[in-house]
Design a protein around this motif. Structure first.
Motif, PDB file in Angstrom:
ATOM      1  N   GLY A  27       0.814  -1.211   0.000  1.00 21.02           N
ATOM      2  CA  GLY A  27       0.000   0.000   0.000  1.00 21.02           C
ATOM      3  C   GLY A  27       0.845   1.258   0.000  1.00 21.02           C
ATOM      4  O   GLY A  27       0.489   2.259  -0.634  1.00 21.02           O
ATOM      5  N   VAL A  28       1.977   1.225   0.690  1.00 27.64           N
ATOM      6  CA  VAL A  28       2.895   2.357   0.707  1.00 27.64           C
ATOM      7  C   VAL A  28       3.444   2.590  -0.697  1.00 27.64           C
ATOM      8  O   VAL A  28       3.466   3.723  -1.191  1.00 27.64           O
ATOM      9  CB  VAL A  28       4.031   2.121   1.726  1.00 27.64           C
ATOM     10  N   VAL A  29       3.853   1.528  -1.354  1.00 23.09           N
ATOM     11  CA  VAL A  29       4.386   1.647  -2.717  1.00 23.09           C
ATOM     12  C   VAL A  29       3.309   2.201  -3.654  1.00 23.09           C
ATOM     13  O   VAL A  29       3.593   3.066  -4.483  1.00 23.09           O
ATOM     14  CB  VAL A  29       4.934   0.292  -3.218  1.00 23.09           C
ATOM     15  N   ALA A  30       2.088   1.734  -3.518  1.00 29.26           N
ATOM     16  CA  ALA A  30       1.002   2.229  -4.374  1.00 29.26           C
ATOM     17  C   ALA A  30       0.778   3.725  -4.164  1.00 29.26           C
ATOM     18  O   ALA A  30       0.627   4.480  -5.132  1.00 29.26           O
ATOM     19  CB  ALA A  30      -0.283   1.449  -4.101  1.00 29.26           C
ATOM     20  N   ALA A  31       0.771   4.174  -2.910  1.00 28.40           N
ATOM     21  CA  ALA A  31       0.598   5.604  -2.625  1.00 28.40           C
ATOM     22  C   ALA A  31       1.789   6.400  -3.157  1.00 28.40           C
ATOM     23  O   ALA A  31       1.616   7.504  -3.684  1.00 28.40           O
ATOM     24  CB  ALA A  31       0.419   5.831  -1.126  1.00 28.40           C
ATOM     25  N   ALA A  32       2.988   5.854  -3.030  1.00 25.18           N
ATOM     26  CA  ALA A  32       4.187   6.538  -3.527  1.00 25.18           C
ATOM     27  C   ALA A  32       4.134   6.691  -5.041  1.00 25.18           C
ATOM     28  O   ALA A  32       4.494   7.753  -5.572  1.00 25.18           O
ATOM     29  CB  ALA A  32       5.444   5.771  -3.117  1.00 25.18           C
ATOM     30  N   GLN A  33       3.701   5.672  -5.742  1.00 27.91           N
ATOM     31  CA  GLN A  33       3.634   5.738  -7.202  1.00 27.91           C
ATOM     32  C   GLN A  33       2.655   6.803  -7.669  1.00 27.91           C
ATOM     33  O   GLN A  33       2.900   7.489  -8.660  1.00 27.91           O
ATOM     34  CB  GLN A  33       3.266   4.372  -7.777  1.00 27.91           C
ATOM     35  N   LEU A  34       1.550   6.957  -6.944  1.00 27.39           N
ATOM     36  CA  LEU A  34       0.574   7.988  -7.300  1.00 27.39           C
ATOM     37  C   LEU A  34       1.088   9.390  -6.977  1.00 27.39           C
ATOM     38  O   LEU A  34       0.812  10.342  -7.705  1.00 27.39           O
ATOM     39  CB  LEU A  34      -0.738   7.749  -6.547  1.00 27.39           C
ATOM     40  N   SER A  35       1.819   9.511  -5.879  1.00 25.49           N
ATOM     41  CA  SER A  35       2.272  10.818  -5.413  1.00 25.49           C
ATOM     42  C   SER A  35       3.565  11.295  -6.051  1.00 25.49           C
ATOM     43  O   SER A  35       3.772  12.496  -6.206  1.00 25.49           O
ATOM     44  CB  SER A  35       2.449  10.784  -3.895  1.00 25.49           C
ATOM     45  N   PHE A  36       4.451  10.357  -6.360  1.00 23.88           N
ATOM     46  CA  PHE A  36       5.783  10.718  -6.861  1.00 23.88           C
ATOM     47  C   PHE A  36       6.139   9.924  -8.119  1.00 23.88           C
ATOM     48  O   PHE A  36       7.127   9.192  -8.132  1.00 23.88           O
ATOM     49  CB  PHE A  36       6.842  10.477  -5.773  1.00 23.88           C
ATOM     50  N   PRO A  37       5.370  10.065  -9.191  1.00 26.44           N
ATOM     51  CA  PRO A  37       5.665   9.277 -10.395  1.00 26.44           C
ATOM     52  C   PRO A  37       7.029   9.594 -11.005  1.00 26.44           C
ATOM     53  O   PRO A  37       7.623   8.743 -11.665  1.00 26.44           O
ATOM     54  CB  PRO A  37       4.525   9.635 -11.353  1.00 26.44           C
ATOM     55  N   ASP A  38       7.543  10.794 -10.757  1.00 25.93           N
ATOM     56  CA  ASP A  38       8.855  11.172 -11.303  1.00 25.93           C
ATOM     57  C   ASP A  38      10.011  10.828 -10.374  1.00 25.93           C
ATOM     58  O   ASP A  38      11.164  11.076 -10.708  1.00 25.93           O
ATOM     59  CB  ASP A  38       8.889  12.674 -11.597  1.00 25.93           C
ATOM     60  N   HIS A  39       9.704  10.279  -9.188  1.00 25.42           N
ATOM     61  CA  HIS A  39      10.724   9.916  -8.206  1.00 25.42           C
ATOM     62  C   HIS A  39      10.433   8.507  -7.681  1.00 25.42           C
ATOM     63  O   HIS A  39      10.198   8.325  -6.487  1.00 25.42           O
ATOM     64  CB  HIS A  39      10.734  10.917  -7.043  1.00 25.42           C
ATOM     65  N   PRO A  40      10.435   7.505  -8.557  1.00 24.83           N
ATOM     66  CA  PRO A  40      10.036   6.161  -8.119  1.00 24.83           C
ATOM     67  C   PRO A  40      11.031   5.533  -7.140  1.00 24.83           C
ATOM     68  O   PRO A  40      12.239   5.712  -7.264  1.00 24.83           O
ATOM     69  CB  PRO A  40       9.983   5.369  -9.427  1.00 24.83           C
ATOM     70  N   GLU A  41      10.469   4.851  -6.159  1.00 23.20           N
ATOM     71  CA  GLU A  41      11.278   4.079  -5.225  1.00 23.20           C
ATOM     72  C   GLU A  41      10.655   2.699  -5.096  1.00 23.20           C
ATOM     73  O   GLU A  41       9.424   2.557  -5.055  1.00 23.20           O
ATOM     74  CB  GLU A  41      11.357   4.779  -3.869  1.00 23.20           C
ATOM     75  N   GLU A  42      11.503   1.703  -5.034  1.00 24.42           N
ATOM     76  CA  GLU A  42      11.039   0.322  -4.987  1.00 24.42           C
ATOM     77  C   GLU A  42      10.603  -0.075  -3.584  1.00 24.42           C
ATOM     78  O   GLU A  42      10.983   0.550  -2.591  1.00 24.42           O
ATOM     79  CB  GLU A  42      12.151  -0.601  -5.481  1.00 24.42           C
ATOM     80  N   ARG A  43       9.843  -1.134  -3.509  1.00 22.64           N
ATOM     81  CA  ARG A  43       9.361  -1.677  -2.237  1.00 22.64           C
ATOM     82  C   ARG A  43      10.520  -1.932  -1.280  1.00 22.64           C
ATOM     83  O   ARG A  43      10.424  -1.681  -0.083  1.00 22.64           O
ATOM     84  CB  ARG A  43       8.585  -2.962  -2.510  1.00 22.64           C
ATOM     85  N   ALA A  44      11.633  -2.422  -1.811  1.00 27.97           N
ATOM     86  CA  ALA A  44      12.793  -2.734  -0.973  1.00 27.97           C
ATOM     87  C   ALA A  44      13.306  -1.498  -0.243  1.00 27.97           C
ATOM     88  O   ALA A  44      13.798  -1.602   0.889  1.00 27.97           O
ATOM     89  CB  ALA A  44      13.900  -3.347  -1.818  1.00 27.97           C
ATOM     90  N   CYS A  45      13.199  -0.337  -0.849  1.00 25.49           N
ATOM     91  CA  CYS A  45      13.644   0.904  -0.210  1.00 25.49           C
ATOM     92  C   CYS A  45      12.787   1.196   1.020  1.00 25.49           C
ATOM     93  O   CYS A  45      13.308   1.520   2.091  1.00 25.49           O
ATOM     94  CB  CYS A  45      13.578   2.049  -1.214  1.00 25.49           C
ATOM     95  N   PHE A  46      11.473   1.077   0.886  1.00 27.68           N
ATOM     96  CA  PHE A  46      10.581   1.318   2.024  1.00 27.68           C
ATOM     97  C   PHE A  46      10.770   0.255   3.106  1.00 27.68           C
ATOM     98  O   PHE A  46      10.767   0.562   4.293  1.00 27.68           O
ATOM     99  CB  PHE A  46       9.123   1.375   1.558  1.00 27.68           C
ATOM    100  N   ALA A  47      10.950  -0.990   2.694  1.00 30.20           N
ATOM    101  CA  ALA A  47      11.199  -2.064   3.660  1.00 30.20           C
ATOM    102  C   ALA A  47      12.488  -1.810   4.427  1.00 30.20           C
ATOM    103  O   ALA A  47      12.568  -2.046   5.639  1.00 30.20           O
ATOM    104  CB  ALA A  47      11.247  -3.412   2.948  1.00 30.20           C
ATOM    105  N   ASN A  48      13.492  -1.308   3.731  1.00 24.50           N
ATOM    106  CA  ASN A  48      14.783  -0.988   4.338  1.00 24.50           C
ATOM    107  C   ASN A  48      14.623   0.072   5.425  1.00 24.50           C
ATOM    108  O   ASN A  48      15.140  -0.060   6.541  1.00 24.50           O
ATOM    109  CB  ASN A  48      15.728  -0.535   3.232  1.00 24.50           C
ATOM    110  N   ARG A  49      13.895   1.144   5.125  1.00 28.16           N
ATOM    111  CA  ARG A  49      13.703   2.217   6.099  1.00 28.16           C
ATOM    112  C   ARG A  49      12.889   1.731   7.297  1.00 28.16           C
ATOM    113  O   ARG A  49      13.172   2.078   8.436  1.00 28.16           O
ATOM    114  CB  ARG A  49      13.017   3.432   5.466  1.00 28.16           C
ATOM    115  N   LEU A  50      11.877   0.914   7.030  1.00 31.10           N
ATOM    116  CA  LEU A  50      11.054   0.361   8.110  1.00 31.10           C
ATOM    117  C   LEU A  50      11.905  -0.517   9.023  1.00 31.10           C
ATOM    118  O   LEU A  50      11.780  -0.459  10.247  1.00 31.10           O
ATOM    119  CB  LEU A  50       9.880  -0.433   7.529  1.00 31.10           C
TER     120      LEU A  50
END
Length: 177
Positions: A27-50
């Motif tokens: 869900g975080v990745v889905a919200a990120a893709q909608l909000s920051f289409p020009d600054h994509p970050e992969e699921r692994a990046c969010f998992a890393n920060r968590l």
């Protein structure tokens, strides 16, 4: 706010901020893709920060609903911005601020006053932990939004080069606590 279903409207469950869990990452990745289409970050990046700093990771959701927003923050060096979409091996031992990596809301949750509570929650948490400031990089012409939340644009030496990958409108901002 309501979602229309089959010609009838039903109210959305109340959205609240809570601690992020690994089950929220899609869900975080889905919200990120909608909000920051020009600054994509992969699921692994969010998992890393968590994994590195779970106390700085929050999601906006109804008790029985999908992720409608998120905030990710962690200790970092002052006058520095991590590169986009990279994994971090460890938080820096010389961290001086809390870095607000990302705040995003699903378009259906925007305009509902949801950002101020989580920004203030992060500020209170950071202040209680002894951090002197929160830093971030504003993108998508969001510097005015962040200024309304107590952040000031800073231009430390070398920052322009660091922000190049974030886009022309990127601004390094700091909120003293």
């Amino acid at each position: 706010m309501a979602i229309q279903t089959g010609g009838a409207e039903r109210p959305l469950s109340p959205l609240t901020w809570r601690a992020m869990t690994p089950d929220d990452l899609d869900g975080v990745v889905a919200a990120a893709q909608l909000s920051f289409p020009d600054h994509p970050e992969e699921r692994a990046c969010f998992a890393n920060r968590l994994e590195l700093h779970p106390e700085g990771c929050f999601v906006l959701a109804a008790p029985d609903g999908p992720v409608m927003g998120y905030l990710v923050a962690y200790p970092w060096r002052s006058n520095a911005a991590p590169a986009l979409n990279v994994l971090i091996d460890a938080l820096p031992a010389e961290a001086e601020v809390i870095y607000l990596h990302d705040l995003a809301l699903h378009p259906a949750a925007r305009g509902g006053g949801h950002t101020l509570p989580v920004v203030e929650r992060l500020a209170e948490q950071a202040r209680a932990a002894g951090w002197p400031a929160i830093a971030l990089v504003a993108v998508n012409d969001a510097s005015a939004f962040w200024a309304r939340n107590g952040f000031e644009i800073r231009n430390p030496p070398g920052m322009a080069e660091k922000l190049a990958s974030y886009g022309d409108d990127a601004r390094y901002m700091v909120r003293p606590l």
